[in-house]
Design a protein around this motif. Structure first.
Motif, PDB file in Angstrom:
ATOM      1  N   GLY A 120       0.790  -1.222   0.000  1.00  0.00           N
ATOM      2  CA  GLY A 120       0.000   0.000   0.000  1.00  0.00           C
ATOM      3  C   GLY A 120       0.820   1.268   0.000  1.00  0.00           C
ATOM      4  O   GLY A 120       0.266   2.372  -0.033  1.00  0.00           O
ATOM      5  N   ARG A 121       2.152   1.134  -0.020  1.00  0.00           N
ATOM      6  CA  ARG A 121       3.018   2.307   0.053  1.00  0.00           C
ATOM      7  C   ARG A 121       3.362   2.806  -1.354  1.00  0.00           C
ATOM      8  O   ARG A 121       3.492   2.026  -2.292  1.00  0.00           O
ATOM      9  N   ARG A 122       3.524   4.110  -1.454  1.00  0.00           N
ATOM     10  CA  ARG A 122       3.974   4.720  -2.700  1.00  0.00           C
ATOM     11  C   ARG A 122       5.490   4.912  -2.645  1.00  0.00           C
ATOM     12  O   ARG A 122       6.028   5.424  -1.662  1.00  0.00           O
ATOM     13  N   TYR A 123       6.173   4.481  -3.700  1.00  0.00           N
ATOM     14  CA  TYR A 123       7.628   4.602  -3.771  1.00  0.00           C
ATOM     15  C   TYR A 123       8.035   5.516  -4.924  1.00  0.00           C
ATOM     16  O   TYR A 123       7.461   5.436  -6.021  1.00  0.00           O
ATOM     17  N   LEU A 124       9.007   6.350  -4.689  1.00  0.00           N
ATOM     18  CA  LEU A 124       9.589   7.177  -5.738  1.00  0.00           C
ATOM     19  C   LEU A 124      10.591   6.314  -6.488  1.00  0.00           C
ATOM     20  O   LEU A 124      11.589   5.857  -5.924  1.00  0.00           O
ATOM     21  N   ASN A 152      13.815  18.727 -20.307  1.00  0.00           N
ATOM     22  CA  ASN A 152      13.531  18.488 -18.897  1.00  0.00           C
ATOM     23  C   ASN A 152      14.606  17.631 -18.241  1.00  0.00           C
ATOM     24  O   ASN A 152      14.990  17.870 -17.088  1.00  0.00           O
ATOM     25  N   ALA A 153      15.118  16.641 -18.997  1.00  0.00           N
ATOM     26  CA  ALA A 153      16.175  15.789 -18.452  1.00  0.00           C
ATOM     27  C   ALA A 153      17.424  16.609 -18.138  1.00  0.00           C
ATOM     28  O   ALA A 153      18.096  16.368 -17.124  1.00  0.00           O
ATOM     29  N   GLU A 154      17.727  17.570 -18.985  1.00  0.00           N
ATOM     30  CA  GLU A 154      18.888  18.411 -18.718  1.00  0.00           C
ATOM     31  C   GLU A 154      18.666  19.271 -17.474  1.00  0.00           C
ATOM     32  O   GLU A 154      19.523  19.329 -16.578  1.00  0.00           O
ATOM     33  N   ALA A 155      17.509  19.931 -17.393  1.00  0.00           N
ATOM     34  CA  ALA A 155      17.237  20.825 -16.264  1.00  0.00           C
ATOM     35  C   ALA A 155      17.116  20.055 -14.954  1.00  0.00           C
ATOM     36  O   ALA A 155      17.710  20.442 -13.930  1.00  0.00           O
ATOM     37  N   MET A 156      16.342  18.965 -14.962  1.00  0.00           N
ATOM     38  CA  MET A 156      16.178  18.190 -13.740  1.00  0.00           C
ATOM     39  C   MET A 156      17.472  17.454 -13.363  1.00  0.00           C
ATOM     40  O   MET A 156      17.762  17.246 -12.179  1.00  0.00           O
ATOM     41  N   GLY A 157      18.260  17.092 -14.373  1.00  0.00           N
ATOM     42  CA  GLY A 157      19.560  16.497 -14.097  1.00  0.00           C
ATOM     43  C   GLY A 157      20.481  17.471 -13.376  1.00  0.00           C
ATOM     44  O   GLY A 157      21.199  17.095 -12.439  1.00  0.00           O
ATOM     45  N   ASP A 158      20.462  18.726 -13.802  1.00  0.00           N
ATOM     46  CA  ASP A 158      21.265  19.744 -13.117  1.00  0.00           C
ATOM     47  C   ASP A 158      20.810  19.909 -11.671  1.00  0.00           C
ATOM     48  O   ASP A 158      21.642  20.041 -10.754  1.00  0.00           O
ATOM     49  N   ARG A 159      19.510  19.897 -11.471  1.00  0.00           N
ATOM     50  CA  ARG A 159      18.979  20.068 -10.109  1.00  0.00           C
ATOM     51  C   ARG A 159      19.343  18.869  -9.230  1.00  0.00           C
ATOM     52  O   ARG A 159      19.759  19.041  -8.065  1.00  0.00           O
ATOM     53  N   LEU A 160      19.199  17.668  -9.798  1.00  0.00           N
ATOM     54  CA  LEU A 160      19.528  16.470  -9.039  1.00  0.00           C
ATOM     55  C   LEU A 160      21.013  16.416  -8.726  1.00  0.00           C
ATOM     56  O   LEU A 160      21.411  16.105  -7.592  1.00  0.00           O
ATOM     57  N   ARG A 161      21.841  16.727  -9.704  1.00  0.00           N
ATOM     58  CA  ARG A 161      23.281  16.672  -9.486  1.00  0.00           C
ATOM     59  C   ARG A 161      23.721  17.664  -8.408  1.00  0.00           C
ATOM     60  O   ARG A 161      24.556  17.334  -7.558  1.00  0.00           O
ATOM     61  N   ALA A 162      23.153  18.857  -8.430  1.00  0.00           N
ATOM     62  CA  ALA A 162      23.507  19.852  -7.412  1.00  0.00           C
ATOM     63  C   ALA A 162      23.183  19.328  -6.016  1.00  0.00           C
ATOM     64  O   ALA A 162      23.973  19.493  -5.068  1.00  0.00           O
ATOM     65  N   GLY A 163      22.033  18.670  -5.885  1.00  0.00           N
ATOM     66  CA  GLY A 163      21.674  18.103  -4.588  1.00  0.00           C
ATOM     67  C   GLY A 163      22.579  16.964  -4.177  1.00  0.00           C
ATOM     68  O   GLY A 163      22.966  16.851  -2.997  1.00  0.00           O
ATOM     69  N   LEU A 164      22.943  16.107  -5.117  1.00  0.00           N
ATOM     70  CA  LEU A 164      23.857  15.004  -4.821  1.00  0.00           C
ATOM     71  C   LEU A 164      25.226  15.526  -4.401  1.00  0.00           C
ATOM     72  O   LEU A 164      25.870  14.975  -3.494  1.00  0.00           O
ATOM     73  N   GLU A 165      25.680  16.570  -5.057  1.00  0.00           N
ATOM     74  CA  GLU A 165      26.987  17.133  -4.719  1.00  0.00           C
ATOM     75  C   GLU A 165      26.967  17.794  -3.339  1.00  0.00           C
ATOM     76  O   GLU A 165      27.973  17.757  -2.620  1.00  0.00           O
ATOM     77  N   GLU A 212      13.138   4.844   3.033  1.00  0.00           N
ATOM     78  CA  GLU A 212      12.727   6.242   2.871  1.00  0.00           C
ATOM     79  C   GLU A 212      11.753   6.420   1.706  1.00  0.00           C
ATOM     80  O   GLU A 212      11.362   7.539   1.383  1.00  0.00           O
ATOM     81  N   GLY A 213      11.411   5.308   1.041  1.00  0.00           N
ATOM     82  CA  GLY A 213      10.474   5.382  -0.067  1.00  0.00           C
ATOM     83  C   GLY A 213      11.109   5.703  -1.402  1.00  0.00           C
ATOM     84  O   GLY A 213      10.415   6.119  -2.342  1.00  0.00           O
ATOM     85  N   LEU A 214      12.416   5.490  -1.530  1.00  0.00           N
ATOM     86  CA  LEU A 214      13.155   5.814  -2.749  1.00  0.00           C
ATOM     87  C   LEU A 214      13.820   4.555  -3.287  1.00  0.00           C
ATOM     88  O   LEU A 214      14.607   3.912  -2.584  1.00  0.00           O
ATOM     89  N   THR A 225       9.398  18.805  -7.853  1.00  0.00           N
ATOM     90  CA  THR A 225       8.870  18.255  -6.594  1.00  0.00           C
ATOM     91  C   THR A 225       9.432  16.860  -6.332  1.00  0.00           C
ATOM     92  O   THR A 225       9.866  16.548  -5.213  1.00  0.00           O
ATOM     93  N   ALA A 226       9.449  16.023  -7.359  1.00  0.00           N
ATOM     94  CA  ALA A 226       9.959  14.663  -7.191  1.00  0.00           C
ATOM     95  C   ALA A 226      11.464  14.654  -6.973  1.00  0.00           C
ATOM     96  O   ALA A 226      11.983  13.858  -6.174  1.00  0.00           O
ATOM     97  N   ILE A 227      12.179  15.538  -7.686  1.00  0.00           N
ATOM     98  CA  ILE A 227      13.629  15.625  -7.466  1.00  0.00           C
ATOM     99  C   ILE A 227      13.911  16.001  -6.021  1.00  0.00           C
ATOM    100  O   ILE A 227      14.766  15.376  -5.348  1.00  0.00           O
ATOM    101  N   ASP A 228      13.228  16.995  -5.515  1.00  0.00           N
ATOM    102  CA  ASP A 228      13.480  17.442  -4.139  1.00  0.00           C
ATOM    103  C   ASP A 228      13.065  16.380  -3.129  1.00  0.00           C
ATOM    104  O   ASP A 228      13.740  16.178  -2.110  1.00  0.00           O
ATOM    105  N   GLU A 229      11.970  15.681  -3.412  1.00  0.00           N
ATOM    106  CA  GLU A 229      11.559  14.578  -2.543  1.00  0.00           C
ATOM    107  C   GLU A 229      12.629  13.485  -2.543  1.00  0.00           C
ATOM    108  O   GLU A 229      12.984  12.939  -1.486  1.00  0.00           O
ATOM    109  N   GLY A 230      13.150  13.177  -3.720  1.00  0.00           N
ATOM    110  CA  GLY A 230      14.190  12.166  -3.822  1.00  0.00           C
ATOM    111  C   GLY A 230      15.454  12.572  -3.093  1.00  0.00           C
ATOM    112  O   GLY A 230      16.107  11.741  -2.441  1.00  0.00           O
ATOM    113  N   LEU A 231      15.825  13.829  -3.175  1.00  0.00           N
ATOM    114  CA  LEU A 231      17.037  14.301  -2.498  1.00  0.00           C
ATOM    115  C   LEU A 231      16.888  14.267  -0.982  1.00  0.00           C
ATOM    116  O   LEU A 231      17.852  13.955  -0.266  1.00  0.00           O
ATOM    117  N   ARG A 232      15.695  14.567  -0.479  1.00  0.00           N
ATOM    118  CA  ARG A 232      15.484  14.462   0.969  1.00  0.00           C
ATOM    119  C   ARG A 232      15.624  13.014   1.425  1.00  0.00           C
ATOM    120  O   ARG A 232      16.269  12.721   2.440  1.00  0.00           O
TER     121      ARG A 232
END
Length: 419
Positions: A29-33, A316-329, A374-376, A399-406
């Motif tokens: 019943g759980r939602r996973y990213l 979108n892949a380029e923009a969201m990739g930049d956002r995800l990478r910044a969070g990972l770094e 953590e649902g990821l 929203t999903a990128i930020d949820e994933g980074l948390r």
């Protein structure tokens, strides 16, 4: 009682019952990213409405028309649509089911077209699990051990994996090209070399991008010596890296391009593209297959390409990739056990290392398991499974990128503090 093979072990304990966009829903019943995307397959997300509608309509009309027996409209349409996105000059295509099949089709074409026996592969590359594809795979012994003898004629040359060598990218690239020249002088004469095959970003090998100088060096040597350049875009193609093809980052065009995974949003479909002149050099009867270019898969692929274009998913892949990478770094900067963050677009890896800089597969595994809590959902790669990789669907939003980074930050804290 029949069971699955005990070696088919799932990377997570999730039993999925439904998928929507970047989320999977479990029996619990759980939602996973889902940042695995079926290992980079569900490019438009789980069950994109336009892909679902195209597949449903096709199922009710024609499920399978074997393409060396009859022609069907979805195949014609797919050939036309691919013509809009393939590199200039690669105007002839041949379809199969899996990446391994497509790699072997590319190898067969290269050998038949050149009359030469050998193929150069880059150390750390993954090209599949069938005999010829596994023979060309050097990302880990688990993909090629236990069923020798493998195919002959495979010669391994270095990939510019700067982090592993402990060098800067320029030094690693110069070394890799010098070793390639040495290989051509000492192991596989240019007159015996049919092709060199390489991934624009090593996949199972640890999410290591190539670079312009390296691929330009391969292109120059292929032209000078008369062998072919094959780019394995099974994982990097169809927008994954923030360009439609991974090699678009580097300004180099292959002689043969291999595609699969994200091409049909989860339906089994792969293919190779080459110039018509080159494709004509394949021997009669060398291209075919029962399920290749299945009508439903082709319809899904046409819908996938339409969605990628209309929803601007490459951008979108380029923009969201930049956002995800910044969070990972940011997480990496606060975590001594993370040695490197790398990749292109929405194909990013985080490498875990011990205090003395050695691959740390144990910590990577703990972090990956903690992420599930953590649902990821994430996967591992690298020779020692020391790299945690993120490959969310191209429809992922802020929203999903930020949820994933948390979730990632919490999982890293848990996994690196465990005994």
């Amino acid at each position: 009682m029949t069971t699955l093979s005990p070696h088919l072990r799932q990377a997570t304990p999730v039993v999925a019952v439904r998928g929507e966009g970047v989320h999977l829903y479990g029996e619990d019943g759980r939602r996973y990213l889902d940042f695995t995307a079926g290992i980079g397959v569900t490019s438009t997300g789980h069950c994109h409405p336009r892909v679902v509608a195209a597949a449903q309509e096709q199922v009710g009309t024609l499920i399978h028309g074997q393409y060396t027996t009859v022609m069907h409209q979805p195949l014609r349409q797919l050939v036309d649509r691919l013509g809009e996105v393939l590199p200039t000059g690669l105007d002839s295509v041949f379809f199969m089911n899996s990446g391994s099949e497509a790699v072997e089709a590319a190898l067969r074409l290269a050998r038949q077209a050149t009359g030469r026996p050998n193929v150069l592969v880059c150390h750390g590359g993954f090209h599949g699990r069938t005999v010829a594809a596994a023979s060309m795979t050097t990302s880990g012994t688990r993909f090629r051990s236990g069923f020798s003898p493998l195919m002959s004629g495979v010669v391994v040359t270095p990939f510019p994996t700067a982090y592993r060598y402990g060098w800067d990218e320029e030094t690693a690239t110069r070394f890799a090209l010098q070793e390639l020249d040495y290989t051509l002088q000492t192991i596989s004469s240019p007159d015996d070399t049919a092709a060199v095959i390489v991934e624009p970003v090593l996949g199972e090998g640890g999410y290591v991008p190539a670079n312009r100088a390296f691929l330009e060096g391969l292109r120059e040597r292929a032209d000078r010596h008369g062998f072919l350049l094959i780019l394995d875009e099974v994982q990097t193609g169809v927008g994954r890296t923030g360009r439609f093809w991974g090699h678009d980052h580097f300004g180099v065009t292959p002689d043969i391009l291999v595609t699969a995974k994200g091409l049909a949003s989860g339906f089994p479909l792969s293919g190779i593209a080459a110039s018509e002149e080159l494709m004509r050099k394949a021997w009669p009867g060398s291209q075919g297959g029962t399920y290749g270019a299945n009508a439903v898969a082709c319809a899904a692929a046409c819908a996938t390409l339409d969605v990628v274009r209309d929803e601007k998913l490459v951008e979108n892949a380029e923009a969201m990739g930049d956002r995800l990478r910044a969070g990972l770094e940011t997480v990496a900067a606060n975590t001594p056990g993370i040695g490197d963050v790398r990749g292109l677009g929405l194909m990013l890896g985080t490498e875990f290392v011990t205090e003395d800089g050695q691959p740390d597969s144990a910590t990577a595994a703990r972090v990956q398991r903690a992420a599930v809590d953590e649902g990821l959902l994430l996967l591992l790669c690298g020779a020692w499974n020391q790299v945690v990789r993120m490959i969310p669907a191209l429809v992922v939003d802020e929203t999903a990128i930020d949820e994933g980074l948390r979730a990632w930050s919490a999982a890293v804290e848990t996994g690196t503090s465990a005994p």
